[in-house]
Motif scaffolding. Structure first.
Motif, mmCIF file in Angstrom:
data_model
loop_
_atom_site.group_PDB
_atom_site.id
_atom_site.type_symbol
_atom_site.label_atom_id
_atom_site.label_comp_id
_atom_site.label_asym_id
_atom_site.label_seq_id
_atom_site.Cartn_x
_atom_site.Cartn_y
_atom_site.Cartn_z
ATOM 1 N N THR A 58 0.750 2.667 25.170
ATOM 2 C CA THR A 58 -0.207 2.808 23.971
ATOM 3 C C THR A 58 -0.048 1.234 23.480
ATOM 4 N N TYR A 59 -1.198 0.975 22.570
ATOM 5 C CA TYR A 59 -1.051 -0.430 21.834
ATOM 6 C C TYR A 59 -1.930 -0.284 20.710
ATOM 7 N N TYR A 60 -1.658 -0.800 19.612
ATOM 8 C CA TYR A 60 -2.484 -0.621 18.323
ATOM 9 C C TYR A 60 -2.524 -1.883 17.955
ATOM 10 N N THR A 61 -3.699 -1.981 17.076
ATOM 11 C CA THR A 61 -3.935 -3.164 16.083
ATOM 12 C C THR A 61 -3.030 -3.173 15.216
ATOM 13 N N ASN A 62 -2.725 -4.310 14.511
ATOM 14 C CA ASN A 62 -1.505 -4.469 13.607
ATOM 15 C C ASN A 62 -1.794 -3.634 12.428
ATOM 16 N N SER A 63 -3.145 -3.668 11.965
ATOM 17 C CA SER A 63 -3.056 -2.862 10.719
ATOM 18 C C SER A 63 -3.000 -1.303 10.615
ATOM 19 N N VAL A 64 -2.834 -0.800 11.755
ATOM 20 C CA VAL A 64 -2.355 0.730 11.742
ATOM 21 C C VAL A 64 -1.299 1.152 12.477
ATOM 22 N N LYS A 65 -0.453 0.159 12.917
ATOM 23 C CA LYS A 65 0.994 0.481 13.296
ATOM 24 C C LYS A 65 1.679 1.039 12.428
ATOM 25 N N GLY A 66 2.449 2.251 12.989
ATOM 26 C CA GLY A 66 3.381 2.874 12.081
ATOM 27 C C GLY A 66 2.303 4.080 11.406
ATOM 28 N N ARG A 67 1.162 3.999 11.383
ATOM 29 C CA ARG A 67 0.082 5.064 10.727
ATOM 30 C C ARG A 67 -0.468 5.937 11.648
ATOM 31 N N PHE A 68 -1.107 5.302 12.660
ATOM 32 C CA PHE A 68 -1.781 5.969 13.625
ATOM 33 C C PHE A 68 -1.045 6.050 14.874
ATOM 34 N N THR A 69 -1.379 7.186 15.514
ATOM 35 C CA THR A 69 -1.050 7.530 16.765
ATOM 36 C C THR A 69 -2.009 8.209 17.783
ATOM 37 N N ILE A 70 -2.062 7.512 18.715
ATOM 38 C CA ILE A 70 -3.065 7.660 20.011
ATOM 39 C C ILE A 70 -2.434 8.730 20.672
ATOM 40 N N SER A 71 -3.009 9.879 21.432
ATOM 41 C CA SER A 71 -2.412 10.782 22.623
ATOM 42 C C SER A 71 -3.542 11.218 23.385
ATOM 43 N N ARG A 72 -3.233 11.931 24.328
ATOM 44 C CA ARG A 72 -4.247 12.516 25.229
ATOM 45 C C ARG A 72 -3.600 13.632 25.907
ATOM 46 N N ASP A 73 -4.586 14.488 26.123
ATOM 47 C CA ASP A 73 -4.003 15.934 26.639
ATOM 48 C C ASP A 73 -5.151 16.254 28.112
ATOM 49 N N ASP A 74 -4.797 15.589 29.003
ATOM 50 C CA ASP A 74 -5.859 15.635 30.198
ATOM 51 C C ASP A 74 -6.047 16.880 30.609
ATOM 52 N N ALA A 75 -5.134 17.977 30.435
ATOM 53 C CA ALA A 75 -5.581 19.262 30.799
ATOM 54 C C ALA A 75 -6.672 20.031 29.955
ATOM 55 N N LYS A 76 -6.737 19.498 28.707
ATOM 56 C CA LYS A 76 -8.035 19.756 27.782
ATOM 57 C C LYS A 76 -9.148 18.580 27.908
ATOM 58 N N ASN A 77 -8.951 17.650 28.798
ATOM 59 C CA ASN A 77 -9.869 16.486 28.776
ATOM 60 C C ASN A 77 -10.398 16.039 27.548
ATOM 61 N N ALA A 78 -9.230 15.933 26.814
ATOM 62 C CA ALA A 78 -9.398 15.330 25.392
ATOM 63 C C ALA A 78 -8.362 14.326 25.034
ATOM 64 N N ALA A 79 -8.669 13.332 23.918
ATOM 65 C CA ALA A 79 -7.808 12.554 23.420
ATOM 66 C C ALA A 79 -7.744 12.585 21.990
ATOM 67 N N TYR A 80 -6.791 12.071 21.248
ATOM 68 C CA TYR A 80 -6.870 12.165 19.908
ATOM 69 C C TYR A 80 -6.197 10.836 19.182
ATOM 70 N N LEU A 81 -6.720 10.692 17.932
ATOM 71 C CA LEU A 81 -6.178 10.021 17.149
ATOM 72 C C LEU A 81 -5.407 10.456 15.659
ATOM 73 N N GLN A 82 -4.420 10.434 15.506
ATOM 74 C CA GLN A 82 -3.643 10.847 14.366
ATOM 75 C C GLN A 82 -3.432 9.795 13.379
ATOM 76 N N MET A 83 -4.082 9.968 12.480
ATOM 77 C CA MET A 83 -4.228 8.968 11.230
ATOM 78 C C MET A 83 -3.411 9.313 9.872
ATOM 79 N N ASN A 84 -2.485 8.557 9.660
ATOM 80 C CA ASN A 84 -1.547 9.010 8.423
ATOM 81 C C ASN A 84 -1.815 7.923 7.375
#
Length: 121
Positions: A58-84
């Motif tokens: 994974t790789y993030y732009t500096n302004s979101v590091k530590g706050r955002f998390t990208i993930s994926r679930d290939d079984a659901k054919n989906a990806a996510y962005l958790q933003m805190n």
């Protein structure tokens, strides 16, 4: 062809959290890198986060590091962005994209229509 549909964007107060979803159809996202980009009013589209096709990198732009998390679930054919810990500067239309891995939008062949995230201060 792959179609991508983002969801989860809404109005949220500063300091809050959101989870964006990106669901693919027409083709499996297996082995595709997934990227999240955003575009604020009057600004160019900017890179937010990316996850490799195997999910190991994974790789993030500096302004979101530590706050955002990208993930994926290939079984659901989906990806996510958790933003805190959202701030007004995170207000934008958020797009997901499928293609290679990285921060260059040219690396992505498929794009969704976007979902609006508005953070009130």
């Amino acid at each position: 062809q792959m179609q991508l549909a983002e969801s989860g964007g809404r109005l949220v107060q500063a300091g809050g959290s959101l989870r964006l979803s990106c669901v693919a159809s027409g083709r499996t996202i297996n082995n595709y890198g997934i990227g999240w980009f955003r575009q604020a009013p009057g600004q160019e589209r900017e890179f937010v986060a990316t996850i490799s096709g195997n999910g190991f990198n994974t790789y993030y732009t500096n302004s979101v590091k530590g706050r955002f998390t990208i993930s994926r679930d290939d079984a659901k054919n989906a990806a996510y962005l958790q933003m805190n810990r959202l701030s007004a500067e995170d207000t934008a239309v958020y797009y997901c994209a499928a293609g290679w891995y990285g921060n260059n939008p040219d690396a992505y062949a498929y794009w969704g229509q976007g979902t609006q995230v508005t953070v009130s201060s």
